[in-house]
Enzyme design. Structure first.
Site, PDB file in Angstrom:
ATOM      1  N   GLN A 188      14.879  41.256  52.429  1.00 48.91           N
ATOM      2  CA  GLN A 188      14.393  40.137  51.612  1.00 48.91           C
ATOM      3  C   GLN A 188      13.394  40.658  50.587  1.00 48.91           C
ATOM      4  O   GLN A 188      12.462  41.395  50.926  1.00 48.91           O
ATOM      5  CB  GLN A 188      13.737  39.063  52.494  1.00 48.91           C
ATOM      6  CG  GLN A 188      13.348  37.820  51.705  1.00 48.91           C
ATOM      7  CD  GLN A 188      12.773  36.695  52.574  1.00 48.91           C
ATOM      8  OE1 GLN A 188      12.589  36.859  53.780  1.00 48.91           O
ATOM      9  NE2 GLN A 188      12.467  35.573  51.942  1.00 48.91           N
ATOM     10  N   HIS A 220      16.487  31.502  50.466  1.00 49.72           N
ATOM     11  CA  HIS A 220      17.676  31.380  49.621  1.00 49.72           C
ATOM     12  C   HIS A 220      18.885  31.882  50.380  1.00 49.72           C
ATOM     13  O   HIS A 220      18.786  32.778  51.212  1.00 49.72           O
ATOM     14  CB  HIS A 220      17.506  32.173  48.309  1.00 49.72           C
ATOM     15  CG  HIS A 220      17.104  33.596  48.501  1.00 49.72           C
ATOM     16  ND1 HIS A 220      15.802  33.981  48.764  1.00 49.72           N
ATOM     17  CD2 HIS A 220      17.824  34.749  48.489  1.00 49.72           C
ATOM     18  CE1 HIS A 220      15.738  35.294  48.877  1.00 49.72           C
ATOM     19  NE2 HIS A 220      16.965  35.782  48.732  1.00 49.72           N
TER      20      HIS A 220
END
Ligand code: AMP
Length: 113
Positions: free
Chosen positions: A95, A101
């Site tokens: 990430q 997301h």
């Protein structure tokens, strides 16, 4: 809205993005550095740092996020070819943007795992 979050800024319209659709809760836009011919991100407007910070109160929002993935796939015609969805959670998983997301990717071959 978190002031230094790029995805909050996209959600607020302060930073441009190639937005496919948006509503009061989520938006979908193309990844600026695609790793597949189709590479879209689906995000909640609410700033949730990662899946690790999602709360029970976010249940409906998380459902909307996945239905947003389905909408991307339907609208871009990805269902027949198939598509991969990824949520990277934490730096160790790759990430790099700390606003939850879902990656929606299609149009290339994938390996597993
Ligand atoms: P992750 O590594 O899972 O945190 O994914 C973050 C993704 O956001 C990467 O694929 C980036 O290319 C993408 N990204 C970063 N900034 C932007 C931006 N301004 N517009 C669109 N996508 C972005």
């Amino acid at each position: 809205m978190t002031a230094d979050c790029i995805f909050c800024k996209i959600a607020a319209g302060e930073v441009g993005a190639d937005v496919l659709f948006e509503d009061d809760d989520i938006l979908a836009f193309r990844d600026v550095r695609p790793v597949a011919p189709t590479h879209v991100l689906v995000i909640p407007r609410k700033h949730i740092t990662s899946l690790a910070q999602a709360d029970p109160e976010d249940q409906a929002l998380l459902g909307k996020l996945l239905l947003g993935v389905r909408r991307v796939a339907d609208e871009l015609g990805l269902v027949e070819a198939g598509y991969r969805t990824i949520i990277n959670t934490g730096r160790g998983a790759g990430q790099t943007v700390f606003h939850l997301h879902v990656h929606v990717m299609s149009g290339r071959a994938w390996t597993w795992p």
